[in-house]
Design an enzyme around this catalytic site. Sequence first.
Site, PDB file in Angstrom:
ATOM      1  N   ASP A   1       2.561  -0.456  -1.366  1.00  0.00           N
ATOM      2  CA  ASP A   1       1.208   0.048  -1.235  1.00  0.00           C
ATOM      3  C   ASP A   1       1.319   1.491  -0.735  1.00  0.00           C
ATOM      4  OD1 ASP A   1      -1.683  -0.131  -1.019  1.00  0.00           O
ATOM      5  OD2 ASP A   1      -1.377  -0.233   1.141  1.00  0.00           O
TER       6      ASP A   1
ATOM      7  N   ASP B   1       0.254  -3.540   3.751  1.00  0.00           N
ATOM      8  CA  ASP B   1      -0.326  -3.660   5.091  1.00  0.00           C
ATOM      9  C   ASP B   1      -1.562  -4.544   5.134  1.00  0.00           C
ATOM     10  OD1 ASP B   1      -1.542  -1.409   3.563  1.00  0.00           O
ATOM     11  OD2 ASP B   1      -2.889  -1.372   5.275  1.00  0.00           O
TER      12      ASP B   1
END
Length: 223
Positions: A10, A173
């Site tokens: 990400d 996350d």
Amino acid sequence: MGNFDLVQFDLDGTLIDSVPQLAQAVNRMLVQLGFGEAGEQAVRHWVGNGADMLVRRALTAALGTEPGDELRQAARAAFDAAYDQVADQGLVFYPGVLDTLAALRRAGKRLAIVTNKPYRFVPAILAAAGLSEQFELVLGGDSLPEKKPSPAPLLHVCRSLDMDPARTLMVGDSENDVLAARAAGMAVVGLTYGYNYGRDIADSGPDWVLSDFAALADILLTD
């Protein structure tokens, strides 16, 4: 533990803390539309599902109710114009990110980015960070018909690079990253310091929970 050939990352909340720039763009949008500014901490809780959802959450907070389609469209255009001006300015990488990415590349790991951020903003951010050559493939939230938590972007990367999902590690996350990886048949690392809507990333059940990006080396570079 090092049996991963491909690592998909990400971007926001994982490699970079993009909230300062996102908050600037959100506040310019809000002021342009006649609303008061939002606090940076509020924006920190709104990010993670792409620009449309970020804009929708900001408008809902400002209005006290769900915005209509016309306002959402005007707000998204204002946000995009504002973010274009600040997205690659003053980038802040989380500790250990740059050194760890370089070490993974030296070890022959293949790296990709799968973010829900609209793709148009991503190349300039990577260029400003000097990372344009680190990643073999970069997908934004609008690169495919579906974005995370759908597994489609993660599997698209594997097909494009001819890599086995079982030998791929996803690093993110938020719950979106964990859900996407699980559905794609990949192992996943959950980082504690990013944006997960105020919830503990451990609650999503990643294979590893890390508070230090550099600790990825223990997973990826240890036989």
